[in-house]
Scaffold this active site. Sequence first.
Site, PDB file in Angstrom:
ATOM      1  N   HIS A   9       0.836  -1.211   0.000  1.00  0.00           N
ATOM      2  CA  HIS A   9       0.000   0.000   0.000  1.00  0.00           C
ATOM      3  C   HIS A   9       0.870   1.261   0.000  1.00  0.00           C
ATOM      4  CE1 HIS A   9      -3.611   2.160   0.161  1.00  0.00           C
ATOM      5  NE2 HIS A   9      -4.211   1.588   1.184  1.00  0.00           N
ATOM      6  N   ASP A  26      -9.213 -12.922 -16.383  1.00  0.00           N
ATOM      7  CA  ASP A  26      -9.023 -14.084 -17.257  1.00  0.00           C
ATOM      8  C   ASP A  26      -7.580 -14.114 -17.751  1.00  0.00           C
ATOM      9  OD1 ASP A  26      -9.116 -16.114 -19.097  1.00  0.00           O
ATOM     10  OD2 ASP A  26     -10.665 -15.215 -20.360  1.00  0.00           O
TER      11      ASP A  26
END
Length: 431
Positions: free
Chosen positions: A154, A375
Amino acid sequence: MKVQVMSRKLIKPCEPTPGNLRNFKISYLDEIPQPMNFSVLVYYLSSSVANEKLNKLEESLAEILPRFYPLAGRYIKENHLVNCSDQGAEYVEAQVDCTLLEHINGFKVNHDDDLNDLLPCEIYAADEITDPLLAIQVSKFKCGGLAICVSISHRIFDGTSMGTFIDAWTSVCRGDNTETIFPVFNSPLLFPSRNIVSRDSETTMKTTKTEDSNIVSRMFLFDKKAISSLRANAISSEESGKRQPSRVRVVSALIIKALARVNQKIYEKSRGLLLSQAVNIRERTIPPLPKYSCGNFSVLSLTECTEEQCQNMEFQDFVRFLSNGIDKTLAACANILSDHTPIDTALESISKSYMNDTNLVWFTDWSKFRFYQVDFGWGKPIWTSIANPSTKNYILLMDNKGSDGIEAWIFLEKKDMDFFEQDEEIKLFTT
């Protein structure tokens, strides 16, 4: 569930980072988060195509890293910069001793809280010079199913940046040349570093972070029917014809209302709440930032709900209350490139809330990141999940598989969760 790590390696960029990009100074917004990694996991059923293409994961990762060069570097906290010398992203392969469906059902049905067992690194193992800024773990289940975890520091990225990286990586892995994603690392120019000390020791989530098992996680699904009902209920008869609020706003309002009731039952009185909602400033500034701006580009929208309001407000009131707070922050985003006051004010309010022992609730919206569409070349995932950050009163909202509902990941202290799960409205609108 037992997970055995089979290999651990570093994947380096296929091309060296140019010398003029070797030192990446982080921005003011990058300095704010506490040292931590955040993760998303995507799960795939067994597939012969997936087994044949697994080696393409490493190749495509090496191919994409030159564009995302800071992710292959290491953070030097003393200098507030990333040394982009192509040290590499960590890549882990593991075996799991159960089937994929056993793992999913174990969490959904039996509440086996093993979300973090499939992570390539510890959540709070961040900001040291040896800590990778990007780590990937590919876990194979007994049935041949797969879990792919992407974990990013982060310190240099937010959720939107992670989504951009995953879109770019999967596109390369599939061999899809429809659109080439080029990230823009412009945050240090727009929000110059102030060399501030990490908020881990001052404000950000310090008092809500715990490493024990007292924080439990549950995922509540608000399906299409529930969302439609909530959106309709959010509009009063006097507001007939008014545009319905978003699915995120109505779900957030219902959760807050339920948490207020939980507080009433546990403490036998209403407690005030401070609601923190992360707002993405991209495309909301004047001029708008590029779509693929990478870094931390969020500002906190804070809304304080008093004891009296928590006790007396109805669902419609909570929707308006949350919406007003978000809309004010969105309006402030227009000038935030030249006026950083909204950032400073939010941090000051968070700091004061800790000193006053305010009941702080954190909301994060990942509903637009389309993780169910990830995908790599062998189809879309059957499930997605996140890590348990061991942070109480933390709510993360994600898109559901059908893109017409919300999966609400909720992290509460166990005593709070016991009451929250039995809340009548939560049971009515979730599956």
